[in-house]
Write a protein that holds these residues in place. Structure first.
Motif, PDB file in Angstrom:
ATOM      1  N   VAL A 163       4.836   8.349  -2.052  1.00 52.04           N
ATOM      2  CA  VAL A 163       3.516   8.953  -1.873  1.00 52.04           C
ATOM      3  C   VAL A 163       2.957   9.307  -3.250  1.00 52.04           C
ATOM      4  CG1 VAL A 163       2.258  10.925  -0.906  1.00 52.04           C
ATOM      5  CG2 VAL A 163       4.125   9.869   0.390  1.00 52.04           C
ATOM      6  N   VAL A 164       1.772   8.762  -3.546  1.00 55.69           N
ATOM      7  CA  VAL A 164       1.144   9.018  -4.845  1.00 55.69           C
ATOM      8  C   VAL A 164      -0.218   9.651  -4.603  1.00 55.69           C
ATOM      9  CG1 VAL A 164       0.443   8.019  -7.054  1.00 55.69           C
ATOM     10  CG2 VAL A 164       2.290   6.952  -5.747  1.00 55.69           C
ATOM     11  N   THR A 165      -0.425  10.850  -5.109  1.00 55.81           N
ATOM     12  CA  THR A 165      -1.714  11.527  -4.963  1.00 55.81           C
ATOM     13  C   THR A 165      -2.442  11.493  -6.301  1.00 55.81           C
ATOM     14  OG1 THR A 165      -0.565  13.589  -5.371  1.00 55.81           O
ATOM     15  CG2 THR A 165      -0.975  13.016  -3.075  1.00 55.81           C
ATOM     16  N   VAL A 166      -3.773  11.638  -6.247  1.00 57.88           N
ATOM     17  CA  VAL A 166      -4.584  11.430  -7.454  1.00 57.88           C
ATOM     18  C   VAL A 166      -5.612  12.537  -7.632  1.00 57.88           C
ATOM     19  CG1 VAL A 166      -6.188   9.851  -8.632  1.00 57.88           C
ATOM     20  CG2 VAL A 166      -4.434   8.923  -7.134  1.00 57.88           C
ATOM     21  N   GLU A 167      -5.794  12.923  -8.859  1.00 65.69           N
ATOM     22  CA  GLU A 167      -6.831  13.884  -9.247  1.00 65.69           C
ATOM     23  C   GLU A 167      -7.563  13.269 -10.443  1.00 65.69           C
ATOM     24  OE1 GLU A 167      -4.693  17.428 -10.074  1.00 65.69           O
ATOM     25  OE2 GLU A 167      -6.479  18.460 -10.804  1.00 65.69           O
ATOM     26  N   VAL A 168      -8.897  13.303 -10.431  1.00 67.22           N
ATOM     27  CA  VAL A 168      -9.662  12.636 -11.489  1.00 67.22           C
ATOM     28  C   VAL A 168     -10.539  13.649 -12.209  1.00 67.22           C
ATOM     29  CG1 VAL A 168     -11.336  10.795 -11.996  1.00 67.22           C
ATOM     30  CG2 VAL A 168      -9.772  10.539 -10.072  1.00 67.22           C
ATOM     31  N   SER A 169     -10.589  13.559 -13.533  1.00 66.30           N
ATOM     32  CA  SER A 169     -11.582  14.335 -14.280  1.00 66.30           C
ATOM     33  C   SER A 169     -12.272  13.404 -15.271  1.00 66.30           C
ATOM     34  CB  SER A 169     -10.922  15.513 -15.000  1.00 66.30           C
ATOM     35  OG  SER A 169     -10.043  15.025 -15.977  1.00 66.30           O
ATOM     36  N   GLY A 170     -13.434  13.824 -15.730  1.00 63.43           N
ATOM     37  CA  GLY A 170     -14.194  13.001 -16.679  1.00 63.43           C
ATOM     38  C   GLY A 170     -15.071  12.002 -15.949  1.00 63.43           C
TER      39      GLY A 170
ATOM     40  N   SER B 118       0.813  -1.217   0.000  1.00 64.20           N
ATOM     41  CA  SER B 118       0.000   0.000   0.000  1.00 64.20           C
ATOM     42  C   SER B 118       0.842   1.260   0.000  1.00 64.20           C
ATOM     43  CB  SER B 118      -0.894   0.012   1.235  1.00 64.20           C
ATOM     44  OG  SER B 118      -0.076   0.106   2.383  1.00 64.20           O
ATOM     45  N   GLY B 119       2.143   1.109   0.273  1.00 65.26           N
ATOM     46  CA  GLY B 119       3.001   2.292   0.278  1.00 65.26           C
ATOM     47  C   GLY B 119       3.283   2.792   1.676  1.00 65.26           C
ATOM     48  N   ASP B 120       2.536   2.236   2.668  1.00 70.10           N
ATOM     49  CA  ASP B 120       2.742   2.699   4.038  1.00 70.10           C
ATOM     50  C   ASP B 120       4.135   2.357   4.553  1.00 70.10           C
ATOM     51  OD1 ASP B 120       0.290   3.719   4.121  1.00 70.10           O
ATOM     52  OD2 ASP B 120      -0.339   2.659   5.928  1.00 70.10           O
ATOM     53  N   GLN B 121       4.717   1.318   3.971  1.00 72.28           N
ATOM     54  CA  GLN B 121       5.983   0.838   4.489  1.00 72.28           C
ATOM     55  C   GLN B 121       7.169   1.587   3.884  1.00 72.28           C
ATOM     56  OE1 GLN B 121       4.074  -0.336   2.307  1.00 72.28           O
ATOM     57  NE2 GLN B 121       4.938  -1.904   0.981  1.00 72.28           N
TER      58      GLN B 121
ATOM     59  N   THR C 163      12.251   3.819  -2.913  1.00 77.54           N
ATOM     60  CA  THR C 163      11.788   3.902  -1.526  1.00 77.54           C
ATOM     61  C   THR C 163      11.318   5.295  -1.144  1.00 77.54           C
ATOM     62  OG1 THR C 163      14.057   4.268  -0.862  1.00 77.54           O
ATOM     63  CG2 THR C 163      13.240   2.007  -0.689  1.00 77.54           C
ATOM     64  N   SER C 164      11.621   6.293  -1.936  1.00 79.62           N
ATOM     65  CA  SER C 164      11.194   7.641  -1.578  1.00 79.62           C
ATOM     66  C   SER C 164      10.944   8.466  -2.835  1.00 79.62           C
ATOM     67  CB  SER C 164      12.280   8.296  -0.718  1.00 79.62           C
ATOM     68  OG  SER C 164      11.880   9.601  -0.384  1.00 79.62           O
TER      69      SER C 164
ATOM     70  N   GLY D  56      -7.791   7.950  -3.050  1.00 75.03           N
ATOM     71  CA  GLY D  56      -6.817   7.539  -2.036  1.00 75.03           C
ATOM     72  C   GLY D  56      -5.977   6.373  -2.545  1.00 75.03           C
ATOM     73  N   ARG D  57      -5.386   5.662  -1.586  1.00 74.53           N
ATOM     74  CA  ARG D  57      -4.462   4.600  -1.990  1.00 74.53           C
ATOM     75  C   ARG D  57      -5.188   3.349  -2.480  1.00 74.53           C
ATOM     76  NH1 ARG D  57      -2.485   3.254   4.132  1.00 74.53           N
ATOM     77  NH2 ARG D  57      -4.278   1.945   4.626  1.00 74.53           N
ATOM     78  N   ASP D  58      -6.545   3.327  -2.398  1.00 74.42           N
ATOM     79  CA  ASP D  58      -7.277   2.201  -2.991  1.00 74.42           C
ATOM     80  C   ASP D  58      -7.548   2.425  -4.478  1.00 74.42           C
ATOM     81  OD1 ASP D  58      -8.856   4.232  -2.095  1.00 74.42           O
ATOM     82  OD2 ASP D  58     -10.540   2.963  -1.466  1.00 74.42           O
ATOM     83  N   ASN D  59      -7.121   3.581  -5.021  1.00 76.69           N
ATOM     84  CA  ASN D  59      -7.187   3.731  -6.474  1.00 76.69           C
ATOM     85  C   ASN D  59      -6.216   2.713  -7.093  1.00 76.69           C
ATOM     86  OD1 ASN D  59      -6.489   4.743  -9.220  1.00 76.69           O
ATOM     87  ND2 ASN D  59      -8.025   6.260  -8.656  1.00 76.69           N
ATOM     88  N   ILE D  60      -6.704   1.969  -8.066  1.00 84.33           N
ATOM     89  CA  ILE D  60      -5.898   0.866  -8.606  1.00 84.33           C
ATOM     90  C   ILE D  60      -4.617   1.364  -9.294  1.00 84.33           C
ATOM     91  CG2 ILE D  60      -7.198   0.699 -10.777  1.00 84.33           C
ATOM     92  CD1 ILE D  60      -6.967  -2.408 -10.467  1.00 84.33           C
ATOM     93  N   ALA D  61      -4.618   2.604  -9.778  1.00 86.45           N
ATOM     94  CA  ALA D  61      -3.395   3.165 -10.397  1.00 86.45           C
ATOM     95  C   ALA D  61      -2.339   3.428  -9.322  1.00 86.45           C
ATOM     96  CB  ALA D  61      -3.732   4.449 -11.152  1.00 86.45           C
ATOM     97  N   VAL D  62      -2.780   3.821  -8.128  1.00 88.15           N
ATOM     98  CA  VAL D  62      -1.845   4.038  -7.014  1.00 88.15           C
ATOM     99  C   VAL D  62      -1.251   2.696  -6.589  1.00 88.15           C
ATOM    100  CG1 VAL D  62      -1.630   4.874  -4.634  1.00 88.15           C
ATOM    101  CG2 VAL D  62      -3.137   6.060  -6.255  1.00 88.15           C
ATOM    102  N   ARG D  63      -2.098   1.675  -6.556  1.00 88.50           N
ATOM    103  CA  ARG D  63      -1.622   0.342  -6.179  1.00 88.50           C
ATOM    104  C   ARG D  63      -0.594  -0.151  -7.201  1.00 88.50           C
ATOM    105  NH1 ARG D  63      -6.151  -3.297  -6.032  1.00 88.50           N
ATOM    106  NH2 ARG D  63      -4.845  -4.590  -4.732  1.00 88.50           N
ATOM    107  N   ALA D  64      -0.846   0.151  -8.474  1.00 85.64           N
ATOM    108  CA  ALA D  64       0.114  -0.231  -9.523  1.00 85.64           C
ATOM    109  C   ALA D  64       1.445   0.487  -9.294  1.00 85.64           C
ATOM    110  CB  ALA D  64      -0.458   0.119 -10.896  1.00 85.64           C
ATOM    111  N   ALA D  65       1.382   1.756  -8.911  1.00 80.63           N
ATOM    112  CA  ALA D  65       2.613   2.528  -8.670  1.00 80.63           C
ATOM    113  C   ALA D  65       3.441   1.888  -7.561  1.00 80.63           C
ATOM    114  CB  ALA D  65       2.247   3.966  -8.295  1.00 80.63           C
ATOM    115  N   HIS D  66       2.793   1.467  -6.492  1.00 87.01           N
ATOM    116  CA  HIS D  66       3.529   0.853  -5.376  1.00 87.01           C
ATOM    117  C   HIS D  66       4.155  -0.484  -5.774  1.00 87.01           C
ATOM    118  CE1 HIS D  66       2.769   3.940  -2.500  1.00 87.01           C
ATOM    119  NE2 HIS D  66       1.460   3.871  -2.698  1.00 87.01           N
ATOM    120  N   LEU D  67       3.457  -1.216  -6.662  1.00 87.44           N
ATOM    121  CA  LEU D  67       4.050  -2.479  -7.142  1.00 87.44           C
ATOM    122  C   LEU D  67       5.324  -2.220  -7.930  1.00 87.44           C
ATOM    123  CD1 LEU D  67       1.392  -4.973  -8.557  1.00 87.44           C
ATOM    124  CD2 LEU D  67       2.908  -5.239  -6.602  1.00 87.44           C
TER     125      LEU D  67
END
Ligand SMILES: C[C@](O)(CO)[C@H](O)COP(=O)(O)OP(=O)(O)OC[C@H]1O[C@@H](n2ccc(N)nc2=O)[C@H](O)[C@@H]1O
Ligand SMILES: Nc1ncnc2c1ncn2[C@@H]1O[C@H](COP(=O)(O)OP(=O)(O)OP(=O)(O)O)[C@@H](O)[C@H]1O
Length: 358
Positions: A81-88, A74-77, A130-131, A111-122
């Motif tokens: 940090v990935v933030t998200v803005e959505v349009s459309g 999830s990135g907590d470890q 790490t940062s 938030g971090r349950d956005n699947i694109a954020v989860r992809a980023a952490h992978l």
């Protein structure tokens, strides 16, 4: 860095019985269509606060272990940090009106349950990052929770974007492996085109397809939850002996001819009865499309979008106009398939990445 990824429609979706792991074996033929989400990833100065960002530490209430979500970090470890803005499509309506208390599957989480954020952490994990502080802008043309794999497209786009941004050097096989960890539909938008999916849908092989197909999509108000549609499928299957998923021979044969009428007659979706049980109004949408001359009419994946195959480009323009005029859908979109998979539109230096992509 901007990456564009396509929506999909299932030309054939044969579903077998529920497996012990909670998934269903499927035999599916997927076609990528020209409705797209664009994902832009911007690296931020780690010391600068981003005023537009949602709280990146907002907890996912469903996550028992805060360091993972469904087995994905999830990135907590780490300090990524990935933030998200959505349009459309699916942009949070509370930004425009009064807050709603009902959870709505057709709203894209920021938030971090956005699947694109989860992809980023992978990718961060795979690349040993790490940062980092990154802002994502999702410009969504793919309807949300609509059976067109919009979240999966964003995840695929994020895998391609972060692999390039962080120079992770992941090849196609490695990207497809990470994609399958994120969701059954995620490997497909990486490659696009037309493909056969087996297993839970994530194991892809190319299929021989000729011709260009002209689609009209009737978008519905509100979304349908994929697990809820599979659960309804299980209810409808109770007491019936189900063996494996039905094979896709007719659709595969039609794709070799390139004849839309043959493909239209061969379309199969085993989830359609379940989607129609949950959304009876979709029957009328399908009937209307058929009456207006569609050569094929089907619920797209888990729904509630209805997909209509037209005989050609001109017919698709007429069909889209007539369907819109009938008022049976929230919106009507034309698209063609097969479309390309996730590709870089603009590189990190602003360069045109049209020759790039995986
Ligand atoms: C309906 C389709 O869109 C057709 O392509 C896909 O099967 C759904 O793929 P997806 O949205 O990527 O689904 P996943 O994120 O992998 O799984 C979400 C949930 O859908 C159900 N699920 C999904 C895929 C599958 N082969 N069998 C299932 O039963 C399971 O309840 C699972 O927990
Ligand atoms: N980037 C994202 N875009 C859209 N939905 C997202 C995203 N990240 C997380 N979600 C959540 O995922 C759920 C499914 O959205 P999605 O648009 O992928 O559905 P779908 O097209 O029906 O999926 P599929 O066809 O793969 O089953 C939504 O309810 C939404 O809350």
């Amino acid at each position: 860095m901007t990456v564009r990824a396509p929506a999909k429609v299932n030309l054939h979706l044969g579903v077998g019985p529920l497996r012990p792991d909670g998934y269903h074996d499927v035999i599916t033929v997927l076609q990528a269509v020209s409705l797209f989400d664009d994902l832009t990833a911007t690296t931020l100065d780690p010391t600068t606060a981003d005023p537009t960002a949602a709280d990146p530490t907002a907890a996912d209430p469903t996550a028992a272990d805060p360091t993972t979500i469904d087995g994905v970090p999830s990135g907590d470890q780490d300090g990524v940090v990935v933030t998200v803005e959505v349009s459309g499509e699916g942009a949070d309506p509370t930004a425009r009106g009064p807050a709603t208390t009902t959870p709505d599957v057709s709203i894209v989480p920021t938030g971090r349950d956005n699947i694109a954020v989860r992809a980023a952490h992978l990718v961060a994990e795979a690349a040993g990052i790490t940062s980092e502080r990154v802002h994502l802008t999702l410009t969504k043309g793919i309807p949300v929770a609509a059976g067109m794999a919009g979240g999966s497209a964003d995840a695929a786009a994020a895998l391609v974007a972060f692999d390039a941004l962080w120079q992770a050097g992941l090849d196609r096989v490695a990207l497809a492996g990470l994609a399958a960890r994120l969701g059954s539909d995620v490997p497909f938008p990486l490659t696009g085109g037309t493909a056969l999916g087996t297993g839970r849908g994530e194991q892809l092989t190319d299929v021989l397809a000729t011709g260009e197909y002209h689609w009209v999509f009737a978008l519905a108000d509100g979304g349908l939850s994929t697990p809820a549609v599979y659960a309804e499928f299980d209810k409808l299957s109770e007491g019936r002996l189900r063996t494996g998923p039905t094979p896709a021979d007719d659709v595969l044969a039609a794709l070799r001819t390139g004849d839309p009428a043959q493909l239209g007659a061969a379309l199969v979706n085993d989830l359609q009865p379940a989607a129609l049980r949950l959304r009876p109004a979709l029957r009328r949408v399908l009937e209307t499309g058929r009456e207006l001359g569609a050569v094929g009419a089907i619920v797209s994946g888990s729904g509630p979008t209805c997909a209509f195959l037209a005989a050609g480009a001109t017919e698709s323009v007429e069909l889209a106009a007539s369907l819109a005029g009938m008022g049976v859908a929230r919106a009507v979109r034309r698209a063609s398939g097969p479309a390309a998979g996730a590709r870089v539109l603009e590189g990190p230096d602003g360069a045109d990445g049209s020759g790039g992509g995986p």
